[in-house]
Enzyme design. Structure first.
Site, mmCIF file in Angstrom:
data_model
loop_
_atom_site.group_PDB
_atom_site.id
_atom_site.type_symbol
_atom_site.label_atom_id
_atom_site.label_comp_id
_atom_site.label_asym_id
_atom_site.label_seq_id
_atom_site.Cartn_x
_atom_site.Cartn_y
_atom_site.Cartn_z
ATOM 1 N N CYS A 1 -3.940 -1.836 -6.773
ATOM 2 C CA CYS A 1 -4.009 -0.363 -6.671
ATOM 3 C C CYS A 1 -3.971 0.321 -8.027
ATOM 4 O O CYS A 1 -4.727 1.262 -8.283
ATOM 5 C CB CYS A 1 -2.856 0.132 -5.799
ATOM 6 N N SER B 1 5.304 3.150 -2.124
ATOM 7 C CA SER B 1 4.333 2.625 -1.151
ATOM 8 C C SER B 1 3.729 1.304 -1.597
ATOM 9 O O SER B 1 3.365 0.486 -0.756
ATOM 10 C CB SER B 1 3.216 3.647 -0.906
ATOM 11 N N GLN C 1 -4.044 -7.644 6.628
ATOM 12 C CA GLN C 1 -2.901 -8.377 7.165
ATOM 13 C C GLN C 1 -2.002 -8.979 6.083
ATOM 14 O O GLN C 1 -0.844 -9.254 6.333
ATOM 15 C CB GLN C 1 -3.417 -9.486 8.082
ATOM 16 N N SER D 1 0.406 -10.373 17.341
ATOM 17 C CA SER D 1 1.605 -10.329 18.176
ATOM 18 C C SER D 1 1.402 -9.631 19.526
ATOM 19 O O SER D 1 2.259 -9.757 20.393
ATOM 20 C CB SER D 1 2.715 -9.592 17.410
ATOM 21 N N HIS E 1 0.431 6.561 -7.310
ATOM 22 C CA HIS E 1 0.652 5.833 -8.563
ATOM 23 C C HIS E 1 0.126 6.660 -9.732
ATOM 24 O O HIS E 1 -1.016 7.145 -9.693
ATOM 25 C CB HIS E 1 -0.108 4.504 -8.550
ATOM 26 N N GLN F 1 4.833 3.825 -10.752
ATOM 27 C CA GLN F 1 4.293 3.401 -9.457
ATOM 28 C C GLN F 1 5.206 3.788 -8.299
ATOM 29 O O GLN F 1 6.421 3.621 -8.350
ATOM 30 C CB GLN F 1 4.036 1.888 -9.483
ATOM 31 N N ARG G 1 8.361 1.069 -11.482
ATOM 32 C CA ARG G 1 8.457 1.716 -10.164
ATOM 33 C C ARG G 1 9.318 2.974 -10.297
ATOM 34 O O ARG G 1 10.404 2.904 -10.883
ATOM 35 C CB ARG G 1 9.099 0.752 -9.160
ATOM 36 N N GLU H 1 2.271 -7.691 -12.168
ATOM 37 C CA GLU H 1 1.553 -6.412 -12.077
ATOM 38 C C GLU H 1 0.903 -6.075 -13.427
ATOM 39 O O GLU H 1 -0.218 -5.579 -13.475
ATOM 40 C CB GLU H 1 2.535 -5.325 -11.649
ATOM 41 N N GLY I 1 -0.640 -1.937 10.416
ATOM 42 C CA GLY I 1 0.245 -1.778 9.255
ATOM 43 C C GLY I 1 -0.074 -0.487 8.504
ATOM 44 O O GLY I 1 -0.939 0.289 8.916
HETATM 45 N N1 HSE Z 1 1.346 -4.198 -6.591
HETATM 46 C C1 HSE Z 1 1.282 -2.784 -6.349
HETATM 47 C C2 HSE Z 1 2.652 -2.174 -6.404
HETATM 48 C C3 HSE Z 1 0.671 -2.432 -5.044
HETATM 49 O O1 HSE Z 1 3.622 -2.914 -6.230
HETATM 50 O O2 HSE Z 1 2.764 -0.980 -6.581
HETATM 51 C C4 HSE Z 1 -0.511 -3.212 -4.627
HETATM 52 O O3 HSE Z 1 -1.625 -3.130 -5.455
#
Ligand code: HSE
Length: 373
Positions: free
Chosen positions: A137, A167, A75, A38, A278, A164, A271, A243, A11
């Protein structure tokens, strides 16, 4: 040599982790065993040029997993929920390192962010804690950038307003954001190439495109390109997003602060249409009115990745943006100035790569700490 079971390495976070481990030659100090959900039996990644990759083992085979000294999972929470209890029931006593949030707040786990909480992690290891989980993060990046103040007990409270990147919502979300950008450009490409086209006409076409039924938004549920999303993750009581809730919960957990020593951290998480970096703007209430030069020195000294950017226009535009920081380990901190509210109120802007320090790097370093024990 310790055996390390790698799960979820294909991933996005897992791939960044693998790249970093190869770059730092980590695989010379451990025996990696690659698992898959898989593609069992197919060859694993080529880590050692002189050896043929071993076939992938089944990521749900508890007997195989239980042979590992350490399991490192990128995962996701569903896998952790399914597999970790089965390993415990089978009597497995190894170390579990996890990028998912599932175990983060549990008593028998610690959040791994060693440049900030190395002493806490050492205490956890001494007391037999076996689960080490990557932090949220945004929180990890804030503490890496501003650890000089947070670790030094200088913060009374902090408000973090975030910007943010896509990603954080995953690889498919990053692709969708770019598809949205492409759709917007396509909608106005002809007008853009016509110098006589009025910009307000172009703007109307853009808005129509964003609001049209076929605008790609299955991941985000709304347009991100040319817009922003003022809600990240689920809903919590009191009007916080999940968050936003993590800011105080994880900051205090990483720093090991409980009861009256807890620091209030809250703000709005948003976002924005950036790829993998970020950023956050902070208002910090200091416990006392430290001089700005002392603050800059405390921040710069906390860890080798922090770079304090001078608070002027040229330096801020050049060094304090996702375009400047993305893809590297540098944590930029700038816009440091005292706010008009008084000498105890500090403004700061910090950003870092969401996939590196925000996800893969703390796990890689925790693995290194276990290797050296
Ligand atoms: N929850 C964070 C985000 C990423 O959506 O940007 C993972 O820590």
């Amino acid at each position: 040599m310790k055996t390390v079971g790698m799960v979820g390495w294909r991933g996005m976070v897992g791939s960044v982790l693998l790249e970093r481990m190869i770059a730092e030659r980590d695989f010379e100090h451990l025996e990696a065993v690659f698992f898959s959900g898989s593609q069992v039996g197919q060859p694993g990644p080529q880590i050692h040029s002189e050896r043929r990759p071993a076939p992938l083992l089944d990521a749900h085979c508890i007997a195989d997993l239980a042979q590992m000294d350490i399991i490192l999972s990128c995962q996701g929470s569903a896998y952790t929920r399914a597999v970790r209890p089965q390993l415990a029931a089978a009597g497995w006593d190894g170390y579990w390192i996890d990028a998912a949030s599932e175990l983060r707040m549990r008593e028998d786990a610690a959040i791994a962010l060693d440049p900030v909480n190395r002493a806490l992690l050492e205490r956890a290891l001494e007391s037999g804690v076996k689960n080490y989980i990557g932090g949220n993060c945004t929180v990890s990046l804030m503490l890496l950038g501003l650890g000089g103040l947070f670790c030094g007990g200088a913060v009374d409270w902090a408000s973090a307003m975030t910007y943010q990147a896509a990603s954080g919502a995953g690889a498919a979300a990053m692709r969708e954001m770019l598809a949205q950008m492409g759709a917007l450009h396509d909608a106005v490409a002809a007008d853009l190439s016509n110098p006589a086209a009025a910009v307000l006409h172009i703007d109307r076409r853009l808005a129509d495109c964003q609001r049209s039924a076929d605008f790609p938004q299955s991941e985000f549920g709304a347009p991100l390109a040319g817009s922003l999303l003022p809600w990240i993750d689920g809903e919590m009581p009191g009007g916080q997003s999940r968050e936003e809730w993590k800011a105080a919960a994880e900051t205090n957990r990483i720093l090991g602060l409980t009861g009256e020593r807890r620091i209030a951290v809250d703000g709005l998480c948003v976002r924005v249409a950036t790829m993998r970096c970020h950023a956050q703007a902070l208002c910090i209430k200091l416990r006392r009115a430290l001089p700005l030069e002392d603050i800059e020195a405390m921040l710069a000294a906390q860890n080798p990745w922090v770079e304090v950017v001078p608070n002027n226009r040229t330096a801020s535009l050049a060094g304090l943006s996702p375009a400047a920081v993305s893809g590297g380990l540098r944590i930029a901190v700038g816009r440091l100035r005292k706010l008009q509210m008084g000498p105890e109120y500090l403004a700061a802007f910090t950003l870092g790569d969401q996939l590196l320090w925000g996800a893969a790097e703390p796990l890689r370093r925790l693995l290194g700490i276990l290797m050296r024990r």
